[in-house]
Design an enzyme around this catalytic site. Structure first.
Site, PDB file in Angstrom:
ATOM      1  N   THR A 112       3.538  26.982  41.013  1.00  0.00           N
ATOM      2  CA  THR A 112       3.536  26.157  42.210  1.00  0.00           C
ATOM      3  C   THR A 112       3.828  24.673  41.950  1.00  0.00           C
ATOM      4  O   THR A 112       3.304  24.104  41.006  1.00  0.00           O
ATOM      5  CB  THR A 112       2.117  26.235  42.812  1.00  0.00           C
ATOM      6  OG1 THR A 112       1.675  27.572  42.747  1.00  0.00           O
ATOM      7  CG2 THR A 112       2.085  25.721  44.219  1.00  0.00           C
ATOM      8  N   VAL A 158      -0.510  38.022  47.894  1.00  0.00           N
ATOM      9  CA  VAL A 158      -0.753  36.664  48.359  1.00  0.00           C
ATOM     10  C   VAL A 158      -1.499  35.906  47.264  1.00  0.00           C
ATOM     11  O   VAL A 158      -2.567  36.338  46.814  1.00  0.00           O
ATOM     12  CB  VAL A 158      -1.582  36.658  49.657  1.00  0.00           C
ATOM     13  CG1 VAL A 158      -1.846  35.221  50.116  1.00  0.00           C
ATOM     14  CG2 VAL A 158      -0.870  37.439  50.753  1.00  0.00           C
ATOM     15  N   GLY A 159      -0.923  34.797  46.822  1.00  0.00           N
ATOM     16  CA  GLY A 159      -1.560  33.954  45.807  1.00  0.00           C
ATOM     17  C   GLY A 159      -2.503  32.950  46.446  1.00  0.00           C
ATOM     18  O   GLY A 159      -2.877  33.071  47.615  1.00  0.00           O
ATOM     19  N   THR A 205      -2.803  24.764  41.119  1.00  0.00           N
ATOM     20  CA  THR A 205      -1.616  25.445  40.606  1.00  0.00           C
ATOM     21  C   THR A 205      -2.057  26.335  39.451  1.00  0.00           C
ATOM     22  O   THR A 205      -3.022  26.026  38.769  1.00  0.00           O
ATOM     23  CB  THR A 205      -0.540  24.425  40.152  1.00  0.00           C
ATOM     24  OG1 THR A 205       0.469  25.100  39.392  1.00  0.00           O
ATOM     25  CG2 THR A 205      -1.127  23.311  39.298  1.00  0.00           C
TER      26      THR A 205
HETATM   27  N1  GLY Z   1      -0.501  29.647  42.177  1.00  0.00           N
HETATM   28  C1  GLY Z   1       0.473  30.379  42.839  1.00  0.00           C
HETATM   29  C2  GLY Z   1       0.319  31.803  42.799  1.00  0.00           C
HETATM   30  O1  GLY Z   1      -0.475  32.335  42.051  1.00  0.00           O
HETATM   31  O2  GLY Z   1       0.989  32.443  43.549  1.00  0.00           O
END
Ligand code: GLY
Length: 266
Positions: free
Chosen positions: A151, A180-181, A201
């Site tokens: 990210t 979904v993150g 992130t």
């Molecule tokens: N940090 C972004 C994801 O894991 O999708």
């Protein structure tokens, strides 16, 4: 700790912006993060609007193929690109999209949601919304390279004390379609109110399990110590990072891996 202050339109805050290019990314892409911060800073100075500043900065990285967002997004396990993005503001608005396909700048679609009643849209619904708002859908090929960091995002503070955050991602390489993150999840990947703007992130599952952004904010120490405490909620070998600005002027980027970031302040 948190401070209570009387909000006004007086320009008494020192403008600032912090951008990051993703936990786990090589320092070699620092120039791209610097460019994003400079673009965001330019817009912040011109408009004193932190939402325009953080989205402008994020677009620079979405358009730079080296970053895992927008055009350079990593691929899901079936080879397709699905994007998550979020924007939030200190006046209590948020917008997030998840599993959006084939839009070049997902951050602009998340921003569009700031002024809607609905705060989050997924997949087909996000696509319909984007098309209705006039965004063009066109194949985003993404990057076939291994995971090139995570990210990207930016946080900014205006001279009147307004804070905004923007975060955009291709997710984690090889995760299943529909996964979904943390990035579009309020309190996990992003949080913003009149005291703080904060973004995470890294490995989204770990960040989500720990509600990382909100807990970092609630941790009542100076900003750096609070971020450090939150990062230590996950295992050392789980790459994560956080950036944040507090309305009292503290700004910090911290990670347990490499995370190129850039701060610009007056
Ligand atoms: N940090 C972004 C994801 O894991 O999708």
């Amino acid at each position: 700790g948190k401070e209570t202050r009387i909000k006004s339109n007086l320009s008494i805050f020192k403008m600032k912006i912090i951008c990051h290019g993703g936990a786990g990314h090589t320092p070699k892409v620092q120039d791209g993060v610097d460019k994003a911060a400079e673009e965001g800073w330019k817009i912040l100075k011109e408009t004193d609007n932190p939402t325009l500043a953080v989205t402008a900065a994020t677009i620079v990285m979405e358009d730079d193929f080296r970053f895992n967002a927008g055009t350079g997004s990593c691929l899901r396990d079936d080879g397709r690109v699905q994007n998550d993005a979020a924007v939030a503001t200190s006046d209590g608005r948020m917008g997030a999209i998840t599993n959006l396909q084939d839009f070049k700048n997902p951050i602009l679609i998340a921003r569009e949601l700031l002024d809607e009643f609905v705060v989050m849209l997924a997949g087909e619904g996000a696509t319909d919304f984007a098309l209705k708002k006039g965004f063009k859908q066109a194949k985003v090929k993404g990057s076939e390279k291994g995971w090139t960091g995570d990210t990207v995002g930016a946080v900014a503070l205006s001279s009147t004390g307004k804070i905004s955050v923007a975060s955009s991602t291709g997710g984690v390489r090889g995760r299943p379609v529909g996964r979904v993150g943390d990035t579009p999840l309020w309190g996990s990947g992003f949080y913003c109110d009149e005291h703080i703007g904060i973004l995470a992130t890294g490995v989204g599952e770990a960040i989500t399990e720990q509600l990382m952004c909100y807990r970092a904010y609630q941790h009542n120490e100076n900003l750096e110590k609070s971020l450090d405490w939150a990062i230590k909620l996950v295992r050392k070998d789980t790459g994560v990072g956080i950036i944040a600005i507090r309305s009292d002027g503290q700004v910090c980027g911290l990670s347990n891996t490499s995370m190129p970031f850039k701060i610009i302040e007056k």
